[in-house]
Write a protein that holds these residues in place. Sequence first.
Motif, PDB file in Angstrom:
ATOM      1  N   LEU A  28     -17.292 -17.798   4.422  1.00  0.00           N
ATOM      2  CA  LEU A  28     -18.506 -17.010   4.157  1.00  0.00           C
ATOM      3  C   LEU A  28     -19.254 -17.504   2.919  1.00  0.00           C
ATOM      4  N   ASP A  29     -18.943 -18.718   2.483  1.00  0.00           N
ATOM      5  CA  ASP A  29     -19.637 -19.324   1.334  1.00  0.00           C
ATOM      6  C   ASP A  29     -19.660 -18.411   0.111  1.00  0.00           C
ATOM      7  N   ARG A  30     -18.492 -17.864  -0.206  1.00  0.00           N
ATOM      8  CA  ARG A  30     -18.298 -16.994  -1.384  1.00  0.00           C
ATOM      9  C   ARG A  30     -19.135 -15.715  -1.312  1.00  0.00           C
ATOM     10  N   GLN A  31     -19.345 -15.244  -0.105  1.00  0.00           N
ATOM     11  CA  GLN A  31     -20.095 -14.006   0.092  1.00  0.00           C
ATOM     12  C   GLN A  31     -19.209 -13.012   0.836  1.00  0.00           C
ATOM     13  N   PRO A  32     -19.392 -11.756   0.685  1.00  0.00           N
ATOM     14  CA  PRO A  32     -20.258 -11.127  -0.305  1.00  0.00           C
ATOM     15  C   PRO A  32     -19.727 -11.344  -1.723  1.00  0.00           C
TER      16      PRO A  32
END
Length: 144
Positions: A28-32
Amino acid sequence: MAQAVTGMSAKNFVALIAGLVALCNDRLDRQPSNRALAKAATVWPTIGDWLRGEQFPQWIDPLLKLVRAVRAHAAQGGLPPLAHLADEQRWRRRCQDEARRHIEETRTMVQAEQGRAVTRTNGSRFAEYVAGFTRIHDDGVADG
């Protein structure tokens, strides 16, 4: 046997958290963000500590809110439902197991400290008792 079970439950809880972190970081590409997770969980300063394994959540509800937020973000990103995020009962069980482990660990530390305190307090009296018993035994009175 109980130690193996509590050790296993700790690994299971840690594995769940690690899986959550890995999902956020890797898929999640460092999301949330931790800020978004804290807002969802309504627990501000501790989210990062939970995710790093530095602090254990005292309440399950904020942790489940955090899990739901990650699950929703994953769904928005088109990821299929993930078993470790979908099963809130698993989170509840692992959290309860880990809480029990913390309680047992604390109990053991308290008992150990109580034992050390008794030894410090009564240590000299105990040493005198043993020395007196040894003198009686060495003098042949106890054999007699």
